[in-house]
Design a protein around this motif. Structure first.
Motif, PDB file in Angstrom:
ATOM      1  N   GLU A  53       0.835  -1.207   0.000  1.00 12.79           N
ATOM      2  CA  GLU A  53       0.000   0.000   0.000  1.00 12.79           C
ATOM      3  C   GLU A  53       0.868   1.254   0.000  1.00 12.79           C
ATOM      4  OE1 GLU A  53      -3.879   1.539   2.488  1.00 12.79           O
ATOM      5  OE2 GLU A  53      -2.144   0.855   3.632  1.00 12.79           O
ATOM      6  N   ALA A  54       1.920   1.250   0.817  1.00 15.32           N
ATOM      7  CA  ALA A  54       2.786   2.428   0.928  1.00 15.32           C
ATOM      8  C   ALA A  54       3.505   2.734  -0.380  1.00 15.32           C
ATOM      9  CB  ALA A  54       3.808   2.208   2.051  1.00 15.32           C
ATOM     10  N   GLU A  55       3.809   1.691  -1.157  1.00 16.53           N
ATOM     11  CA  GLU A  55       4.507   1.918  -2.425  1.00 16.53           C
ATOM     12  C   GLU A  55       3.546   2.149  -3.589  1.00 16.53           C
ATOM     13  OE1 GLU A  55       5.456  -2.486  -4.234  1.00 16.53           O
ATOM     14  OE2 GLU A  55       6.757  -1.777  -2.622  1.00 16.53           O
ATOM     15  N   GLY A  56       2.234   2.126  -3.292  1.00 24.07           N
ATOM     16  CA  GLY A  56       1.249   2.416  -4.325  1.00 24.07           C
ATOM     17  C   GLY A  56       0.802   1.226  -5.143  1.00 24.07           C
ATOM     18  N   THR A  57       1.168   0.016  -4.701  1.00 26.23           N
ATOM     19  CA  THR A  57       0.792  -1.197  -5.427  1.00 26.23           C
ATOM     20  C   THR A  57      -0.546  -1.753  -4.957  1.00 26.23           C
ATOM     21  OG1 THR A  57       3.114  -1.774  -5.781  1.00 26.23           O
ATOM     22  CG2 THR A  57       1.527  -3.556  -5.994  1.00 26.23           C
ATOM     23  N   ALA A  58      -0.925  -1.465  -3.733  1.00 22.50           N
ATOM     24  CA  ALA A  58      -2.163  -2.005  -3.162  1.00 22.50           C
ATOM     25  C   ALA A  58      -3.055  -0.884  -2.649  1.00 22.50           C
ATOM     26  CB  ALA A  58      -1.851  -2.977  -2.038  1.00 22.50           C
ATOM     27  N   PHE A  59      -4.359  -1.109  -2.760  1.00 24.29           N
ATOM     28  CA  PHE A  59      -5.364  -0.237  -2.150  1.00 24.29           C
ATOM     29  C   PHE A  59      -6.090  -1.092  -1.119  1.00 24.29           C
ATOM     30  CE2 PHE A  59      -9.172   2.130  -1.462  1.00 24.29           C
ATOM     31  CZ  PHE A  59      -8.881   3.447  -1.772  1.00 24.29           C
ATOM     32  N   VAL A  60      -6.123  -0.624   0.120  1.00 22.01           N
ATOM     33  CA  VAL A  60      -6.617  -1.443   1.219  1.00 22.01           C
ATOM     34  C   VAL A  60      -7.881  -0.836   1.832  1.00 22.01           C
ATOM     35  CG1 VAL A  60      -6.080  -2.441   3.474  1.00 22.01           C
ATOM     36  CG2 VAL A  60      -4.278  -2.223   1.735  1.00 22.01           C
ATOM     37  N   PHE A  61      -8.929  -1.650   1.869  1.00 22.85           N
ATOM     38  CA  PHE A  61     -10.124  -1.318   2.649  1.00 22.85           C
ATOM     39  C   PHE A  61     -10.044  -2.071   3.964  1.00 22.85           C
ATOM     40  CE2 PHE A  61     -11.735  -0.589  -1.686  1.00 22.85           C
ATOM     41  CZ  PHE A  61     -12.347   0.650  -1.536  1.00 22.85           C
ATOM     42  N   ALA A  62     -10.179  -1.349   5.078  1.00 23.94           N
ATOM     43  CA  ALA A  62     -10.182  -1.960   6.404  1.00 23.94           C
ATOM     44  C   ALA A  62     -11.211  -1.226   7.256  1.00 23.94           C
ATOM     45  CB  ALA A  62      -8.800  -1.861   7.049  1.00 23.94           C
ATOM     46  N   PRO A  63     -11.844  -1.902   8.194  1.00 24.04           N
ATOM     47  CA  PRO A  63     -12.872  -1.262   9.017  1.00 24.04           C
ATOM     48  C   PRO A  63     -12.363   0.029   9.655  1.00 24.04           C
ATOM     49  CG  PRO A  63     -12.896  -3.620   9.396  1.00 24.04           C
ATOM     50  CD  PRO A  63     -11.689  -3.338   8.543  1.00 24.04           C
ATOM     51  N   SER A  64     -13.131   1.094   9.479  1.00 20.47           N
ATOM     52  CA  SER A  64     -12.721   2.410   9.974  1.00 20.47           C
ATOM     53  C   SER A  64     -13.064   2.608  11.442  1.00 20.47           C
ATOM     54  CB  SER A  64     -13.403   3.504   9.146  1.00 20.47           C
ATOM     55  OG  SER A  64     -14.817   3.367   9.204  1.00 20.47           O
ATOM     56  N   GLU A  65     -13.885   1.754  11.994  1.00 23.44           N
ATOM     57  CA  GLU A  65     -14.291   1.844  13.392  1.00 23.44           C
ATOM     58  C   GLU A  65     -14.036   0.501  14.058  1.00 23.44           C
ATOM     59  OE1 GLU A  65     -18.399   3.065  13.587  1.00 23.44           O
ATOM     60  OE2 GLU A  65     -18.169   4.306  11.783  1.00 23.44           O
ATOM     61  N   HIS A  66     -13.744   0.530  15.357  1.00 23.36           N
ATOM     62  CA  HIS A  66     -13.577  -0.710  16.097  1.00 23.36           C
ATOM     63  C   HIS A  66     -14.949  -1.313  16.402  1.00 23.36           C
ATOM     64  CE1 HIS A  66      -9.558   1.038  16.696  1.00 23.36           C
ATOM     65  NE2 HIS A  66      -9.171  -0.227  16.803  1.00 23.36           N
ATOM     66  N   PHE A  67     -14.996  -2.633  16.466  1.00 27.23           N
ATOM     67  CA  PHE A  67     -16.271  -3.316  16.665  1.00 27.23           C
ATOM     68  C   PHE A  67     -16.022  -4.559  17.501  1.00 27.23           C
ATOM     69  CE2 PHE A  67     -14.280  -4.688  12.740  1.00 27.23           C
ATOM     70  CZ  PHE A  67     -14.339  -6.069  12.795  1.00 27.23           C
ATOM     71  N   SER A  68     -17.110  -5.122  18.028  1.00 27.66           N
ATOM     72  CA  SER A  68     -16.981  -6.260  18.955  1.00 27.66           C
ATOM     73  C   SER A  68     -17.393  -7.584  18.327  1.00 27.66           C
ATOM     74  CB  SER A  68     -17.835  -6.003  20.202  1.00 27.66           C
ATOM     75  OG  SER A  68     -19.195  -5.816  19.841  1.00 27.66           O
ATOM     76  N   ILE A  69     -17.693  -7.595  17.045  1.00 26.02           N
ATOM     77  CA  ILE A  69     -18.125  -8.823  16.385  1.00 26.02           C
ATOM     78  C   ILE A  69     -16.963  -9.807  16.321  1.00 26.02           C
ATOM     79  CG2 ILE A  69     -18.890  -9.785  14.162  1.00 26.02           C
ATOM     80  CD1 ILE A  69     -20.477  -7.246  13.751  1.00 26.02           C
ATOM     81  N   GLY A  70     -17.251 -11.058  16.645  1.00 25.04           N
ATOM     82  CA  GLY A  70     -16.245 -12.105  16.570  1.00 25.04           C
ATOM     83  C   GLY A  70     -16.625 -13.159  15.547  1.00 25.04           C
ATOM     84  N   THR A  71     -15.813 -14.203  15.472  1.00 22.53           N
ATOM     85  CA  THR A  71     -16.023 -15.271  14.502  1.00 22.53           C
ATOM     86  C   THR A  71     -17.399 -15.909  14.642  1.00 22.53           C
ATOM     87  OG1 THR A  71     -13.664 -15.752  14.484  1.00 22.53           O
ATOM     88  CG2 THR A  71     -15.118 -17.482  13.690  1.00 22.53           C
ATOM     89  N   PHE A  72     -17.911 -16.001  15.869  1.00 16.89           N
ATOM     90  CA  PHE A  72     -19.153 -16.737  16.118  1.00 16.89           C
ATOM     91  C   PHE A  72     -20.326 -15.815  16.463  1.00 16.89           C
ATOM     92  CE2 PHE A  72     -15.512 -19.357  17.524  1.00 16.89           C
ATOM     93  CZ  PHE A  72     -15.598 -20.362  16.577  1.00 16.89           C
ATOM     94  N   THR A  73     -20.244 -14.545  16.126  1.00 11.96           N
ATOM     95  CA  THR A  73     -21.312 -13.603  16.443  1.00 11.96           C
ATOM     96  C   THR A  73     -22.539 -13.890  15.593  1.00 11.96           C
ATOM     97  OG1 THR A  73     -19.779 -11.869  17.114  1.00 11.96           O
ATOM     98  CG2 THR A  73     -21.994 -11.177  16.498  1.00 11.96           C
ATOM     99  N   MET A  74     -23.652 -14.206  16.237  1.00 21.14           N
ATOM    100  CA  MET A  74     -24.895 -14.495  15.528  1.00 21.14           C
ATOM    101  C   MET A  74     -25.949 -13.446  15.867  1.00 21.14           C
ATOM    102  SD  MET A  74     -24.403 -17.147  13.639  1.00 21.14           S
ATOM    103  CE  MET A  74     -22.721 -17.738  13.440  1.00 21.14           C
ATOM    104  N   ASP A  75     -25.534 -12.189  15.835  1.00 15.98           N
ATOM    105  CA  ASP A  75     -26.444 -11.088  16.114  1.00 15.98           C
ATOM    106  C   ASP A  75     -26.735 -10.358  14.801  1.00 15.98           C
ATOM    107  OD1 ASP A  75     -27.096  -8.154  16.723  1.00 15.98           O
ATOM    108  OD2 ASP A  75     -27.219  -9.044  18.721  1.00 15.98           O
TER     109      ASP A  75
END
Length: 274
Positions: A223-245
Motif C-alpha cells: 500500500e505504501a509503495e502504491g501497489t495495493a489499495f486497502v479497505f479496512a474497518p474504519s471503526e472498532h467493533f466487537s463482532i467475533g467469529t461466532f457472532t450471531m447477532d
C-alpha cells in the motif's frame, strides 16, 4: 462473521461495475467472492443477517448432527446449490472472465492450497466449505483426495499469492482494523485435542499469529509503495467469529458500504476509473 464488512465493500463494487482479472478469497471471504463474481448484490448479506436464524446454520444442533459448529453443508450446500434455498448463480459466476481462487489449508501439511473454478460445480461447493472449515469448530473437508481446513490458518491475507499470479495492482478488503495485532491462538488445549490427527495443522495454528503479521506487513508495504489499495474497518467493533447477532452483522456490513463511499473517488483513481 467479520467478513460481513467485506461483503459491504464487494456489493459497492457491484454497484459501480468494478471488475478484476483475478479474485482470491479466504474463509468466508471466498463465499463473499463467488457472490460478487456472480453479480448477486446483497446475497452475501443474507448469509450474515437472515440465514443465521435457521437451525442448520450454526450451533450445538449442527455440531451434534454433523460434527461442525457451522453447518457447512447447510450453508454451502442446501442453501447455495442449484435449486437450494438461496442459490449462487453458477452460470454467471462461471461466465465471469476473472480467474478465481479460494485458499484452503491442507490438514496433513499445514500448507495453503489454492483451488480454482474447475473444482466448483453447481451442486458441489466443497471448495468454499474447505476454505471456511475452522479447525476444532469443524471437521476437515474432503476434496480432491485430501482433507482441508480454513484457508486463514495458512494464508490469511493472500497478497503474495496475487503477486505470484502476476497481479501488478491489488485491492485488498480486510476484516480487521488497521491497528489490529494478531495474538497467539487461544484455547490451544482444545484445538490440539480436536485436531490431534493433524499435527501440522496444530503447528500452523500455533504459528498463525506470525504468519498473519507477515501477511499484514506485506499488505501495508505494498500500500505504501502504491501497489495495493486497502479497505479496512474504519471503526472498532466487537463482532467475533461466532457472532450471531443480526443487527451487529448488518451494522458491520453497512460500515463496509460507508468506508467504500468515503474513499470511492480515491479508489476509482487508483484503478484508473476516475
Amino acid at each position: 462473521m467479520k467478513c460481513a464488512y467485506s461483503a459491504g465493500v464487494l456489493d459497492r463494487f457491484i454497484d459501480d461495475g468494478i471488475t478484476f482479472d483475478y479474485v482470491i478469497g479466504v474463509s468466508a471471504g471466498s463465499a463473499n467472492a463467488v457472490s460478487y463474481m456472480a453479480h448477486q448484490r446483497a446475497r452475501t448479506l443474507r448469509f450474515y443477517a437472515d440465514h443465521i436464524h435457521e437451525p442448520g446454520y450454526f450451533g450445538i444442533g449442527s455440531w451434534l448432527k454433523t460434527g461442525n459448529l457451522f453447518g457447512l453443508q447447510y450453508i454451502y450446500g442446501d442453501l447455495t446449490n442449484e435449486g437450494g434455498g438461496d442459490p449462487l448463480d453458477y452460470e454467471a459466476f462461471m461466465e465471469n472472465p476473472a480467474e478465481f481462487e479460494a485458499v484452503a489449508t491442507d490438514a496433513l501439511t499445514g500448507k495453503p492450497r489454492y483451488f480454482g473454478k474447475d473444482y466448483i460445480k453447481p451442486t458441489d461447493y466443497r471448495v468454499i466449505m474447505a476454505s471456511c472449515a475452522l479447525p476444532a469448530a469443524c471437521k476437515p473437508v474432503s476434496l480432491d483426495g485430501g482433507l482441508y481446513y480454513d484457508g486463514g490458518v495458512s494464508d490469511s491475507i493472500p497478497v503474495a499469492r496475487a503477486l505470484a499470479k502476476g497481479c501488478d495492482k491489488l485491492v485488498v478488503a480486510l476484516t480487521k482494523n488497521r491497528d489490529y495485532v494478531k495474538k497467539p491462538e487461544g484455547m490451544r488445549f482444545l484445538y490440539s485435542a480436536l485436531c490431534r490427527k493433524y499435527p501440522k495443522t496444530i503447528e500452523a495454528l500455533d504459528n498463525r499469529h506470525v504468519m498473519y503479521r507477515a501477511c499484514q506487513k506485506l499488505t501495508y508495504d505494498l500500500e505504501a509503495e502504491g501497489t495495493a489499495f486497502v479497505f479496512a474497518p474504519s471503526e472498532h467493533f466487537s463482532i467475533g467469529t461466532f457472532t450471531m447477532d443480526e443487527d451487529d452483522n448488518r451494522n458491520l456490513y453497512e460500515m463496509g458500504i460507508r468506508d467504500y463511499d468515503a474513499r470511492r473517488e480515491e479508489f476509482l483513481e487508483f484503478i484508473g476509473r476516475a
